[in-house]
Design an enzyme around this catalytic site. Structure first.
Site, PDB file in Angstrom:
ATOM      1  N   ASP A 181       0.875  -1.167   0.000  1.00 23.58           N
ATOM      2  CA  ASP A 181       0.000   0.000   0.000  1.00 23.58           C
ATOM      3  C   ASP A 181       0.916   1.222   0.000  1.00 23.58           C
ATOM      4  O   ASP A 181       2.092   1.139   0.368  1.00 23.58           O
ATOM      5  CB  ASP A 181      -0.961   0.003   1.187  1.00 23.58           C
ATOM      6  CG  ASP A 181      -2.158   0.920   0.910  1.00 23.58           C
ATOM      7  OD1 ASP A 181      -2.081   1.729  -0.049  1.00 23.58           O
ATOM      8  OD2 ASP A 181      -3.168   0.841   1.637  1.00 23.58           O
TER       9      ASP A 181
HETATM   10  C1  BGC Z   1      -4.980   3.305  -0.109  1.00 24.93           C
HETATM   11  C2  BGC Z   1      -5.052   2.289  -1.222  1.00 24.93           C
HETATM   12  C3  BGC Z   1      -4.846   2.977  -2.540  1.00 24.93           C
HETATM   13  C4  BGC Z   1      -3.505   3.704  -2.522  1.00 24.93           C
HETATM   14  C5  BGC Z   1      -3.182   4.431  -3.803  1.00 24.93           C
HETATM   15  C6  BGC Z   1      -3.728   4.160  -0.183  1.00 24.93           C
HETATM   16  O1  BGC Z   1      -3.793   5.203   0.707  1.00 24.93           O
HETATM   17  O2  BGC Z   1      -5.046   2.661   1.134  1.00 24.93           O
HETATM   18  O3  BGC Z   1      -6.278   1.620  -1.178  1.00 24.93           O
HETATM   19  O4  BGC Z   1      -4.936   2.062  -3.578  1.00 24.93           O
HETATM   20  O5  BGC Z   1      -3.541   4.661  -1.478  1.00 24.93           O
HETATM   21  O6  BGC Z   1      -3.977   5.542  -3.954  1.00 24.93           O
END
Ligand code: BGC
Length: 754
Positions: free
Chosen positions: A272
């Protein structure tokens, strides 16, 4: 009477997940093997890997921009581009900033939130969803769609529940598999998230989850496992939180032992964004591709700091210093190469489609099929014979595609509930008027995308109620459209809800409207359960969701009866938070441990409720929910006939196919979701009263009878024995419960396992 047959939702959908391993080209190919499209992917991967330098391998395992990682230009290997996900294709941001890139061609189709998809209980629709959003991703030249999300609904306070598929591991499993296959049929990887135990937003970077193995395997892992083993997911995203003292983006047990070991995952583990914190763990514990790190020492980002990512220079330095050989690096690079060959290097060269009429149609259909009719006394719905309709509430006009965090979209269009109702009713000569009723959150921007709506309001709260009440007195029917929204502490990433009740004084507005006009319909738009203290004073209640571009049309379809509602709740609505399984701070939001690492102050959280999540809890305690899991009404009624089975005795390697006739006994056509719960009559360990193990959705004309078939095998009877570390089905008697909701069991059949 016509009889039709429906095959079980649980049977595998047969859309081929193309890996690009075949090609019709037969002419001789005299280039390097990795470029030969007719060779198997694995051969191409190994050949490409053998040609890469250490530096090139390092380059492909970490980000080079906010959403892309590098390819190998020397070898003609492409960059990998990711996008959020999971409800539409996110607008383009700048290379190294979250600011908008300012494209004029990136306004997408916004599809319904995954809670809505789950509420449809229709795997075919999930396939359509995946296929459609995958086409949008492909058109925008994305290789990885950051979704779907399948974290289990553990508490109604979790701000991100709207991005997930509810409280039941079986339902989430059946719904995630076709989504993944649909996306990947476009040569776009689905990246299933957030693996695992990411069930809240409060302290999401620092919560260390303690959970027993049985609960982990029975409740929190099955949907991920199904996405990997049955969906063939090409990517998975590690979650921000910790499990057993280790961050999940480099959690040895979750990634190495379970995902790659037990499930044989051959795809890419993507972090993530900002979920990586320790180079050594990132090297050894199963992470493959690092994104979004806050690179100056764990606090905030420096610009273009990609070389200092944990899997960049720090890792390279360790290899040079002899701390690591290249085995781990080769494994990571190999997985990224496999991703390239499955997606952008796939010889099929899919082109995709963007904001096509078919996508709008799919969004509208999924939206309408997911809306849940919770109450309908006196046949107030569908709207019929009315001349004056008053719509009240901010959510009737507020755009919901913007906000909520990373799933926020720049939609090509969004039909509001008010506009949807006007479009459906005005041509029939119905007058639709509007009153605000309350002011919720008038803001409307995320990450540089703004709704452009002016929701400012000069009247004070009591004036707003007074105006709504006086208009309500002259209406044939009043439709209140409220609920939550995508602002912080509502349904949003990064900040959980602070209360179970509706915000902005909506309860009082609803009570006032109920007093003013008995013909009141309440439409709750949310991705979470909410308290409904007014439930007895309101004759009709509809659970709506964040439906995206077609929000207003889907809702109008259901309210006017163009579509007969058939959605069923994918999670329980308790009367009050206190009724639920979470009783202590140690369970939620966790207790600070006093241990720190750089900026992080850890919190420990124990899932001491164990497997008793959602209906499993309410059943075990005999607590009546406000609306149970699996519940949803229709404008028609269904009668269940006598179930039968091909055998009432099952062996561990065998299975049983149940059939049950269902008759539409009402005046209009409609669909029913028959739910099969299994109840173990006698067990050596404590088990839930019943668990969902099959379902089938059947559409029936008025008066028509159809047969729903549901097959199970020993998996449906098993529990996870943590000591033996295996699934165990014990001999003895079981009940097969055929139900219209988890609290409405219509027929029972007893069978045994030998
Ligand atoms: C989120 C993810 C997301 C990623 C990219 C993170 O803060 O938890 O679900 O895909 O950001 O935007």
């Amino acid at each position: 009477m016509k009889t039709i047959h429906l095959v079980l939702a649980a049977t595998a959908l047969t859309l081929a997940a193309s890996c690009g391993q075949t090609s019709s080209r037969t002419e001789a190919f005299d280039g390097p093997a990795y470029l030969n499209p007719s060779l198997p992917v694995e051969q191409r991967v190994e050949d490409a890997l053998s040609r890469m330098t250490t530096n090139e391998k390092i380059a492909v395992i970490h980000a080079q921009s906010k959403f892309s990682s590098a390819g190998v230009p020397r070898l003609g290997l492409p960059e990998v581009w990711c996008t959020d996900g999971p409800h539409g294709i996110r607008a383009e941001v700048l290379w190294d900033e979250w600011d908008q890139a300012g494209w004029t061609s990136d306004s997408c189709t916004a599809f319904p939130a995954l809670t809505c998809l789950a509420a449809s209980w229709d795997p075919e629709l999930s396939l359509l969803y995946g296929k459609s959003i995958g086409e949008e991703a492909r058109y925008r030249k994305k290789d990885v769609l950051l979704g779907p999300g399948v974290n289990i609904y553990r508490t109604p306070l979790n701000g991100r529940n709207f991005e997930y598929m509810g409280e039941d591991p079986y339902l989430a499993s059946r719904m995630v598999v076709p989504y993944v296959k649909g996306v990947q049929s476009n040569n776009v990887a689905a990246c299933v998230k957030h693996f695992a135990l990411n069930n809240q937003e409060t302290n999401r970077f620092t919560t260390d989850v303690k959970v027993d193995d049985r609960t982990l395997y029975e409740i929190y892992l099955p949907a991920f496992k199904a996405a990997v083993e049955e969906g063939g997911a090409w990517a998975i995203m590690g979650s921000y939180n910790l499990y057993d003292g280790q961050w999940n983006c480099h959690n040895d047990r979750l990634l190495n032992t379970i995902l790659k070991g037990e499930w044989g995952f051959d795809g890419v583990v993507i972090s993530d964004w900002g979920g990586v914190h320790i180079t050594d763990e990132a090297v050894t514990n199963g992470l493959d591709l690092e994104f979004g790190s806050w690179t100056n020492g764990l606090t905030e980002g420096m610009s273009n700091a990609y070389d200092s990512y944990y899997l960049a220079k720090p890792y390279l330095d360790k290899i040079k210093a002899g701390e690591y050989g290249e085995d781990e690096l080769n494994d990571k690079a190999r997985r990224v190469l496999r991703l390239m060959f499955r997606t952008n290097m796939n010889p099929e060269h899919k082109m995709g489609k963007f904001t096509s009429p078919e996508h709008s149609e799919a969004a509208r259909k999924i939206g309408a099929e997911g809306i849940v009719l919770l109450k309908n006394e006196g046949g107030i719905l569908p709207l019929d014979g009315v001349k004056n309709v008053l719509v009240v509430g901010e959510n009737a006009v507020k755009m919901m595609t913007v906000g909520g965090g990373s799933s926020s979209l720049k939609a090509k269009y969004e039909v509001s509930p008010l506009d949807g109702l006007k479009a459906a009713l005005s041509p029939k000569g119905v007058n639709v008027s509007y009153e605000r009723g309350y002011v919720g959150d008038a803001s409307g921007s995320y990450n540089g995308v703004t709704t452009g709506q002016d929701l400012s309001e000069k009247r004070n709260a009591s004036q707003l109620v007074a105006d709504a009440v006086s208009a309500a007195k002259n209406a044939d029917v009043v439709i209140f459209i409220g609920g939550l929204n995508k602002s912080d502490n509502q349904d949003a990433e990064g900040a959980d809800r602070l209360q179970y009740g509706l915000p902005y004084g909506q309860d009082a507005v609803i009570e006032a409207l109920a007093n003013a006009n008995p013909k009141l319909v309440v439409v709750n738009i949310s991705g979470n359960a909410v308290a409904m203290p007014w439930v007895d004073s309101v004759p009709a209640i509809v659970q709506d969701w964040y439906i995206g571009s077609e929000a207003g049309n889907s809702l109008a379809d259901v309210l006017t009866g163009k579509v007969n509602p058939s959605g069923k709740l994918p999670f329980t609505f308790p009367v009050a938070m206190e009724d639920g399984p979470i009783k202590t701070e140690a369970q939620y939001p966790g207790i600070p441990t006093g241990k720190n690492f750089a900026m992080f102050r850890f919190t420990e959280e124990t899932y001491s409720e164990g497997i008793y999540v959602g209906y499993r809890w309410y059943d075990s305690k005999g607590i009546e929910p406000l609306f149970p899991f699996g519940y949803g009404l229709s404008y028609t009624s269904f009668e269940y006939g006598e179930p039968s089975a091909n055998s009432l005795s099952m062996t561990k390697d065998g299975g049983i196919t149940f059939t049950i006739p269902v008759t539409n006994t009402g005046k209009v056509a409609g669909a029913e979701v028959v739910q099969l719960y299994i109840s173990d009559k006698e067990s050596s360990i404590d088990r839930p009263e019943k668990e969902l193990k099959g379902f089938g959705k059947i559409f029936l004309e008025s008066g028509q009878t159809g047969i729903v078939k549901i097959s199970i095998d020993a998996d449906a009877l098993s529990f996870f024995d943590a000591q033996k570390h295996e699934w165990v089905a014990e001999n003895g008697e079981f009940n097969a419960l055929f139900a219209s909701s988890s609290r409405d069991v219509r027929k029972t059949l007893t069978f045994n396992l030998k």
